[in-house]
Design a protein around this motif. Structure first.
Motif, PDB file in Angstrom:
ATOM      1  N   GLY A   1       0.815  -1.219   0.000  1.00 37.36           N
ATOM      2  CA  GLY A   1       0.000   0.000   0.000  1.00 37.36           C
ATOM      3  C   GLY A   1       0.844   1.263   0.000  1.00 37.36           C
ATOM      4  N   ASP A   2       0.198   2.382  -0.208  1.00 36.81           N
ATOM      5  CA  ASP A   2       0.804   3.719  -0.089  1.00 36.81           C
ATOM      6  C   ASP A   2      -0.395   4.663   0.015  1.00 36.81           C
ATOM      7  N   ILE A   3      -0.248   5.921  -0.361  1.00 36.46           N
ATOM      8  CA  ILE A   3      -1.367   6.863  -0.278  1.00 36.46           C
ATOM      9  C   ILE A   3      -2.573   6.291  -1.024  1.00 36.46           C
ATOM     10  N   GLY A   4      -3.727   6.261  -0.374  1.00 38.23           N
ATOM     11  CA  GLY A   4      -4.965   5.817  -1.014  1.00 38.23           C
ATOM     12  C   GLY A   4      -5.096   4.305  -1.156  1.00 38.23           C
ATOM     13  N   VAL A   5      -4.096   3.566  -0.721  1.00 38.76           N
ATOM     14  CA  VAL A   5      -4.177   2.099  -0.779  1.00 38.76           C
ATOM     15  C   VAL A   5      -3.917   1.553   0.620  1.00 38.76           C
ATOM     16  N   GLY A   6      -5.001   1.155   1.280  1.00 44.26           N
ATOM     17  CA  GLY A   6      -4.915   0.580   2.623  1.00 44.26           C
ATOM     18  C   GLY A   6      -5.439  -0.840   2.590  1.00 44.26           C
ATOM     19  N   GLY A   7      -5.864  -1.344   3.757  1.00 41.25           N
ATOM     20  CA  GLY A   7      -6.313  -2.729   3.877  1.00 41.25           C
ATOM     21  C   GLY A   7      -7.453  -3.072   2.923  1.00 41.25           C
ATOM     22  N   ARG A   8      -8.404  -2.133   2.737  1.00 39.28           N
ATOM     23  CA  ARG A   8      -9.539  -2.414   1.858  1.00 39.28           C
ATOM     24  C   ARG A   8      -9.074  -2.681   0.425  1.00 39.28           C
ATOM     25  N   GLU A   9      -8.230  -1.804  -0.085  1.00 38.40           N
ATOM     26  CA  GLU A   9      -7.782  -1.923  -1.484  1.00 38.40           C
ATOM     27  C   GLU A   9      -6.892  -3.154  -1.671  1.00 38.40           C
ATOM     28  N   ILE A  10      -5.997  -3.405  -0.697  1.00 35.15           N
ATOM     29  CA  ILE A  10      -5.122  -4.592  -0.796  1.00 35.15           C
ATOM     30  C   ILE A  10      -6.001  -5.849  -0.834  1.00 35.15           C
ATOM     31  N   GLY A  11      -7.058  -5.865  -0.027  1.00 29.44           N
ATOM     32  CA  GLY A  11      -7.969  -7.015  -0.005  1.00 29.44           C
ATOM     33  C   GLY A  11      -8.607  -7.254  -1.365  1.00 29.44           C
ATOM     34  N   PHE A  12      -9.146  -6.214  -1.957  1.00 29.54           N
ATOM     35  CA  PHE A  12      -9.799  -6.366  -3.268  1.00 29.54           C
ATOM     36  C   PHE A  12      -8.798  -6.839  -4.325  1.00 29.54           C
ATOM     37  N   MET A  13      -7.582  -6.282  -4.279  1.00 25.32           N
ATOM     38  CA  MET A  13      -6.590  -6.659  -5.307  1.00 25.32           C
ATOM     39  C   MET A  13      -6.108  -8.092  -5.089  1.00 25.32           C
ATOM     40  N   TYR A  14      -5.932  -8.464  -3.807  1.00 22.68           N
ATOM     41  CA  TYR A  14      -5.453  -9.812  -3.516  1.00 22.68           C
ATOM     42  C   TYR A  14      -6.487 -10.850  -3.958  1.00 22.68           C
ATOM     43  N   GLY A  15      -7.759 -10.552  -3.684  1.00 20.78           N
ATOM     44  CA  GLY A  15      -8.833 -11.466  -4.084  1.00 20.78           C
ATOM     45  C   GLY A  15      -8.825 -11.697  -5.587  1.00 20.78           C
ATOM     46  N   GLN A  16      -8.645 -10.631  -6.348  1.00 20.79           N
ATOM     47  CA  GLN A  16      -8.658 -10.755  -7.807  1.00 20.79           C
ATOM     48  C   GLN A  16      -7.423 -11.517  -8.312  1.00 20.79           C
ATOM     49  N   TYR A  17      -6.268 -11.249  -7.705  1.00 24.38           N
ATOM     50  CA  TYR A  17      -5.038 -11.967  -8.099  1.00 24.38           C
ATOM     51  C   TYR A  17      -5.234 -13.469  -7.891  1.00 24.38           C
ATOM     52  N   LYS A  18      -5.800 -13.824  -6.737  1.00 25.13           N
ATOM     53  CA  LYS A  18      -5.990 -15.238  -6.376  1.00 25.13           C
ATOM     54  C   LYS A  18      -6.954 -15.919  -7.350  1.00 25.13           C
ATOM     55  N   ARG A  19      -7.994 -15.192  -7.765  1.00 26.48           N
ATOM     56  CA  ARG A  19      -8.956 -15.777  -8.726  1.00 26.48           C
ATOM     57  C   ARG A  19      -8.271 -16.092 -10.052  1.00 26.48           C
ATOM     58  N   ILE A  20      -7.410 -15.140 -10.484  1.00 27.01           N
ATOM     59  CA  ILE A  20      -6.815 -15.301 -11.808  1.00 27.01           C
ATOM     60  C   ILE A  20      -5.728 -16.376 -11.798  1.00 27.01           C
ATOM     61  N   VAL A  21      -4.861 -16.322 -10.775  1.00 24.66           N
ATOM     62  CA  VAL A  21      -3.667 -17.173 -10.785  1.00 24.66           C
ATOM     63  C   VAL A  21      -3.938 -18.531 -10.122  1.00 24.66           C
ATOM     64  N   ASN A  22      -4.993 -18.572  -9.293  1.00 23.75           N
ATOM     65  CA  ASN A  22      -5.343 -19.796  -8.563  1.00 23.75           C
ATOM     66  C   ASN A  22      -4.231 -20.243  -7.624  1.00 23.75           C
ATOM     67  N   GLU A  23      -3.673 -19.261  -6.901  1.00 23.82           N
ATOM     68  CA  GLU A  23      -2.610 -19.561  -5.931  1.00 23.82           C
ATOM     69  C   GLU A  23      -2.786 -18.667  -4.720  1.00 23.82           C
ATOM     70  N   PHE A  24      -2.664 -19.206  -3.527  1.00 27.32           N
ATOM     71  CA  PHE A  24      -2.636 -18.381  -2.304  1.00 27.32           C
ATOM     72  C   PHE A  24      -1.179 -18.156  -1.965  1.00 27.32           C
ATOM     73  N   THR A  25      -0.703 -16.987  -2.313  1.00 26.98           N
ATOM     74  CA  THR A  25       0.746 -16.758  -2.203  1.00 26.98           C
ATOM     75  C   THR A  25       1.023 -15.313  -1.781  1.00 26.98           C
TER      76      THR A  25
END
Ligand code: NDP
Length: 434
Positions: free
Chosen positions: A153-177
């Motif tokens: 994260g940095d300005i404007g990217v906190g826990g909420r945004e990291i969560g949304f991005m992580y969820g999407q990464y996991k859907r696409i790549v199919n890896e919990f990493t």
């Protein structure tokens, strides 16, 4: 400059490093022969992309996404994502460049990167932020990975945004990493990560104060910003017996002569993190002074901890701060002081901790989050806080090693720039024409 037009912040960051390295490179010509400076200012890779998303009214929106992969000589690219309307290529290049030196100083094996978008999360619904983050990650995922590039994260990217991005990464790549840091505690995050940048900056200030037989106890402190870094800076200053009298946001600042104690800080956290309100509401609630459109540097204090954004202390403000008796400025934000302001601090001989050293605690704990993810275990709060403190002490020692002048004055700017450079430069030399 002609090669990188319209990137004033990047030029500013490079200029400072080049100045610090001037004598050092003369004394160590091997780095000149290998043309490390010419190489280190050139990003290894820049990714720029379109981020289309649909708002709650069903209207098509488009933003620009970026990832600067600056240097991977000592580890995977590592650095935050910034979502703010002012984001552009030059600002992210300055941040990525600074990150290379900062990550090197932490003693952890992390290269430097930075990214983000000109998207403004302010005023957007949670669903809009989610749709944006999903679209952003739908392109970014192919460029990152736990051993390649690990954003945070940095300005404007906190826990909420990291969560949304992580969820999407996991859907696409199919890896919990461990591809992002700053994750929630229940899904791979680390204790102390939210606190790390603010706490780390206060630990660094404490180390600087010790060199003059001083401490934070009883000191009056100015803090700017009211986001992640500012909030945990206040918490740690209170904890160590200091009194914070200001906070700000991009609309103005509040001055509370009684101090922002832990109770009031809880309100600020609720106001900013849950309600997503403005700092002015603090003045309405506690009946203190609010100054619209200004920054807090005209207030009298012993210490200043700028924690909002770049170039938020100019020369005039630096003169005022020092004139009012400020003995220590330690940068929680990245490059908050202009070059002219830094000149004043150094000429007047006050303690000045540049961001790439003083705010390295955040990325350091991100590095510890990566280690815990790889080992698939969780360290305790005490263990991580202890590691954070010793990393900040080690960064301070490196600054003293490379920045102490003949008259005994410690120039932390030179210390951080040279100390951060050496490790990366040596790795680049060992790796050949990279
Ligand atoms: P947040 O988004 O949580 O908070 C940023 C704060 O700064 C807000 O109060 C915001 O006010 C204010 N701000 C942002 N832009 C401006 C501007 N142009 N003028 C005046 N005020 C502004 O971000 P962080 O606390 O995470 O980051 C703050 C600084 O610390 C940045 O420089 C960041 O790069 C640096 N940093 C952060 C790290 C981290 O771990 N989070 C690590 C190392 C450095 P408003 O709400 O009005 O926008």
């Amino acid at each position: 400059m002609a090669k990188n037009p319209a990137e004033p912040e990047f030029h500013q960051a490079v200029h400072e490093v080049v100045e610090s390295l001037d004598h050092f490179l003369d004394e160590n010509p091997k780095y000149k022969h290998a043309r490390i400076l010419e190489r280190i200012v050139e990003p290894e890779r820049i990714i720029m992309f379109r981020v289309p998303w649909v708002n709650d009214k069903g209207e098509m929106q488009v933003n620009r996404g970026f990832r600067i992969e600056m240097n991977s000589a000592i580890g995977p690219y590592k650095g935050g994502l910034r979502f703010h309307p002012t984001v552009n290529l030059g600002i992210l290049k300055f941040l990525a460049f600074e990150q290379v030196f900062k990550n090197s100083l932490t003693t952890l094996p992390m290269g430097g990167g930075k990214g983000g978008s000109d998207f403004d999360p302010k005023g957007k619904s949670d669903n809009e932020v989610m749709r944006f983050c999903q679209s952003f990650m739908t392109e970014l995922y192919r460029h990152i990975g736990p051993n390649t590039d690990v954003p945070a994260g940095d300005i404007g990217v906190g826990g909420r945004e990291i969560g949304f991005m992580y969820g999407q990464y996991k859907r696409i790549v199919n890896e919990f990493t461990g591809v992002l840091t700053g994750k929630g505690l229940k899904w791979g995050g680390s204790l102390i990560r939210p606190e790390a940048t603010g706490y780390g900056n206060v630990y660094f200030a404490q180390e600087m104060l010790k060199t003059r037989g001083e401490s934070l106890k009883g000191k009056t402190v100015l803090v700017s910003g009211s986001g992640n870094v500012a909030q945990f800076t206040v918490e740690k200053v209170n904890n160590l017996g200091g009194k914070v009298v200001t906070l700000s946001d991009s609309s103005g600042y509040i001055f509370d002569a009684d101090g922002i104690d832990d109770e009031k800080l809880k309100y600020v956290m609720h106001l900013k993190n849950n309600k997503r309100g403005r700092i002015k509401e603090y003045a309405d609630k506690y009946g203190c002074k609010y100054v619209e459109g200004e920054r807090p540097w005209t207030e009298k204090a012993d210490i200043a901890l700028p924690s909002a954004t770049q170039n938020e202390i100019n020369e005039t403000e630096a003169i005022t701060l020092v004139g009012n008796g400020c003995m220590c400025v330690s940068e929680g934000a990245n490059m908050p002081s202009t070059p002219e302001a830094i000149q004043i601090f150094i000429e007047k001989g006050i303690l000045f901790g540049p961001g790439k050293a003083a705010n390295a605690g955040g990325v350091a704990v991100s590095g510890l989050e990566m280690t815990q993810n790889s080992m698939r275990l969780h360290w305790t709060r005490e263990e991580i806080d202890q590691r954070l403190q010793s990393i900040m002490q080690s960064i301070h020692s490196t600054c003293c090693q490379y920045g102490t002048k003949e008259n005994g004055f410690i120039n932390y700017v030179d210390g951080a720039n040279i100390g951060g450079f050496v490790k990366v430069a040596d790795a680049m030399m060992a790796q050949g024409a990279v």
